[in-house]
Every structure is written in C-alpha cells, then in structure tokens.
Scaffold this motif. Structure first.
Motif, short mmCIF file in Angstrom:
data_model
loop_
_atom_site.label_atom_id
_atom_site.label_comp_id
_atom_site.label_asym_id
_atom_site.label_seq_id
_atom_site.Cartn_x
_atom_site.Cartn_y
_atom_site.Cartn_z
N GLY A 1 21.95 -36.03 26.22
CA GLY A 1 23.27 -36.10 26.85
C GLY A 1 23.74 -37.52 27.11
O GLY A 1 24.95 -37.78 27.12
N VAL A 2 22.81 -38.43 27.30
CA VAL A 2 23.20 -39.82 27.55
C VAL A 2 24.02 -40.37 26.37
O VAL A 2 24.96 -41.15 26.58
CB VAL A 2 21.96 -40.71 27.85
CG1 VAL A 2 21.05 -40.85 26.65
CG2 VAL A 2 22.38 -42.07 28.35
N ILE A 3 23.72 -39.96 25.17
CA ILE A 3 24.49 -40.41 24.00
C ILE A 3 25.90 -39.82 24.04
O ILE A 3 26.88 -40.50 23.75
CB ILE A 3 23.76 -40.06 22.68
CG1 ILE A 3 22.36 -40.71 22.65
CG2 ILE A 3 24.60 -40.47 21.47
CD1 ILE A 3 22.36 -42.24 22.74
N PHE A 4 26.01 -38.56 24.43
CA PHE A 4 27.33 -37.94 24.56
C PHE A 4 28.15 -38.66 25.64
O PHE A 4 29.35 -38.90 25.46
CB PHE A 4 27.19 -36.45 24.93
CG PHE A 4 26.76 -35.58 23.78
CD1 PHE A 4 27.69 -34.94 22.99
CD2 PHE A 4 25.42 -35.40 23.51
CE1 PHE A 4 27.30 -34.13 21.94
CE2 PHE A 4 25.01 -34.59 22.46
CZ PHE A 4 25.95 -33.95 21.66
N LYS A 5 27.50 -38.98 26.75
CA LYS A 5 28.21 -39.68 27.84
C LYS A 5 28.66 -41.07 27.38
O LYS A 5 29.76 -41.52 27.71
CB LYS A 5 27.32 -39.79 29.09
CG LYS A 5 26.96 -38.46 29.73
CD LYS A 5 28.14 -37.62 30.12
CE LYS A 5 28.90 -38.18 31.27
NZ LYS A 5 30.10 -37.41 31.61
N GLN A 6 27.84 -41.73 26.60
CA GLN A 6 28.22 -43.05 26.09
C GLN A 6 29.33 -42.94 25.04
O GLN A 6 30.19 -43.81 24.96
CB GLN A 6 27.00 -43.80 25.55
CG GLN A 6 26.02 -44.21 26.62
CD GLN A 6 26.65 -45.06 27.70
OE1 GLN A 6 27.56 -45.85 27.46
NE2 GLN A 6 26.18 -44.90 28.93
N PHE B 1 28.68 -32.54 29.35
CA PHE B 1 27.41 -33.06 28.87
C PHE B 1 26.75 -33.83 30.01
O PHE B 1 27.39 -34.65 30.66
CB PHE B 1 27.63 -33.98 27.66
CG PHE B 1 28.18 -33.27 26.46
CD1 PHE B 1 27.37 -32.46 25.69
CD2 PHE B 1 29.51 -33.38 26.13
CE1 PHE B 1 27.88 -31.78 24.59
CE2 PHE B 1 30.04 -32.71 25.03
CZ PHE B 1 29.22 -31.92 24.26
N VAL B 2 25.47 -33.57 30.25
CA VAL B 2 24.72 -34.20 31.33
C VAL B 2 23.65 -35.08 30.70
O VAL B 2 22.94 -34.66 29.78
CB VAL B 2 24.09 -33.12 32.24
CG1 VAL B 2 23.30 -33.76 33.37
CG2 VAL B 2 25.17 -32.19 32.78
N GLY B 3 23.52 -36.32 31.22
CA GLY B 3 22.63 -37.33 30.65
C GLY B 3 21.26 -36.88 30.19
O GLY B 3 20.89 -37.08 29.04
N PRO B 4 20.42 -36.28 31.05
CA PRO B 4 19.05 -35.98 30.62
C PRO B 4 18.91 -34.71 29.77
O PRO B 4 17.86 -34.48 29.19
CB PRO B 4 18.29 -35.81 31.94
CG PRO B 4 19.33 -35.42 32.94
CD PRO B 4 20.60 -36.08 32.48
N ALA B 5 19.94 -33.91 29.69
CA ALA B 5 19.85 -32.66 28.92
C ALA B 5 19.91 -32.94 27.42
O ALA B 5 20.29 -34.03 26.98
CB ALA B 5 20.98 -31.72 29.32
N THR B 6 19.53 -31.95 26.65
CA THR B 6 19.56 -32.04 25.19
C THR B 6 20.61 -31.08 24.66
O THR B 6 20.70 -29.94 25.11
CB THR B 6 18.18 -31.69 24.60
OG1 THR B 6 17.21 -32.60 25.15
CG2 THR B 6 18.18 -31.81 23.09
N TYR B 7 21.39 -31.56 23.69
CA TYR B 7 22.48 -30.77 23.11
C TYR B 7 22.36 -30.78 21.59
O TYR B 7 21.73 -31.67 21.01
CB TYR B 7 23.83 -31.35 23.54
CG TYR B 7 24.00 -31.37 25.03
CD1 TYR B 7 24.40 -30.23 25.71
CD2 TYR B 7 23.71 -32.51 25.77
CE1 TYR B 7 24.53 -30.22 27.09
CE2 TYR B 7 23.83 -32.52 27.15
CZ TYR B 7 24.24 -31.37 27.81
OH TYR B 7 24.35 -31.37 29.17
N PRO B 8 23.01 -29.84 20.92
CA PRO B 8 22.94 -29.80 19.46
C PRO B 8 23.56 -31.06 18.84
O PRO B 8 24.63 -31.51 19.27
CB PRO B 8 23.77 -28.57 19.09
CG PRO B 8 23.91 -27.78 20.34
CD PRO B 8 23.79 -28.74 21.47
#
Length: 187
Positions: free
Chosen positions: A3-8, A37-44
């Motif tokens: 999720g950190v990549i999504f947030k960035q 999207f939450v930083g530590p979570a994992t997404y597709p």
C-alpha cells in the motif's frame, strides 16, 4: 504490491496535477480493491497498473516516461523511510551494491509478503557497475527513475546503457552504469 507504493503514487499525482485529477483517475479506473489503500497492506499489482494506465491516458504520457518520473519522485520518500541505511553510503554505487543484500532484506523482514525486485551488481570498474534487474512486474523504467534520483541525491550523475530488457524478451534487464560526480561533469 504494498500500500505504501499506492500512497506514494497518489502523492505523486496530487503534487503534479492536484487532488481533483487523482479523484478523476480513481473514478475512471476499475479496481479490485474497494476502499482506500493503506500503507502496510498488500494489494493486487493489477490495481496499480490500472491506475497508472488511466493516469497516462488522461495526461497523454508514454508509460516508460511516466514510470521513470514516478521512480524519480519515489526515491526521496523511500530513502526517508530508511535514513540510517542510506546515510551509511557515500555514493549511489555503494548503495546499489547494498540494495539486494541489505535494503531488500530489511524490507522483507518488515513486510514478509513484500515482493522486491532482484538486483544483482557486478563491479566492472572503479566508476562502473553492471546491474541485472529481475522483477515479475517488469518496472525497469521505474528502477531507472529511482537510480536517477539516487545519483542526484549523492551529487552524482549516472549514465546507463541497456544491454538487455525483459520487455524485449530477455529474462532480465541488464544495464551498464557509469558514475561521475556532478562537479566533474560541470567542469
């Protein structure tokens, strides 16, 4: 993808184009993920690729240029999350040499489900490296953007020659890198 990549990515779009554009991208993109999207979570991975596809379509950008720009933006933020590790290096060359054996190991310790790229470095001279990049995501332009920003942060310039690319059928991207100080180039 973490999720950190999504947030960035969101921060990148908002900084470059504004909140409204990011909201338009979200509205126009079909995502598997419902909610923020939450930083530590994992997404597709497909969710990030879909957001990027919508963004480049709306902005009229080429994919490689957009990924390079995002990588350039992302470096400073990722480096800030591991300041002690980055500060332990005097130049981008030594940082690259530590990437897989130190930084990615630490990332995988903190986020056990993180899928980091594999970066192998071979020293080819005092100011050069041959870097082999492997990733199922094939984000080599993003890697080059990160590399560009890392070199800038160390006051260096990096030139690269692409010897092989996964997008052209190779099993890995291979780059020959040459490093010099920004001062040496300006002289």
């Amino acid at each position: 993808m973490k999720g950190v990549i999504f947030k960035q990515f969101e921060a990148f779009i908002v900084e470059r184009f504004g909140d409204q554009v990011f909201e338009q991208i979200l509205d126009r993109t079909t995502l598997e993920t419902q909610g923020p999207f939450v930083g530590p979570a994992t997404y597709p991975d497909s969710d990030l690729f879909a957001l990027v596809a919508t963004a480049i379509e709306m902005a009229g950008l080429e994919l490689d240029a957009a990924l390079f720009a995002f990588g350039d933006f992302l470096y400073e933020r990722l480096a800030a999350s591991i300041p002690g590790i980055v500060a332990a290096h005097s130049d981008v060359r030594s940082l690259l040499l530590a990437l897989d054996r130190v930084i990615h190991v630490e990332v995988r310790k903190l986020m056990t489900d993180a899928e980091t790229p594999r970066i192998a470095c071979e020293e080819t001279g005092p100011d050069s490296l041959r870097v082999t990049y492997r990733s199922s995501r094939k984000l080599c332009p993003l890697f080059l953007g990160l590399l560009n920003a890392a070199a800038r942060s160390f006051g260096q310039r990096v030139q690269h020659d692409e010897l092989a690319c996964m997008h052209r059928g190779a099993d890995a991207c291979v780059f020959e890198l040459r490093f010099s100080s920004a001062a040496a180039i300006a002289a």
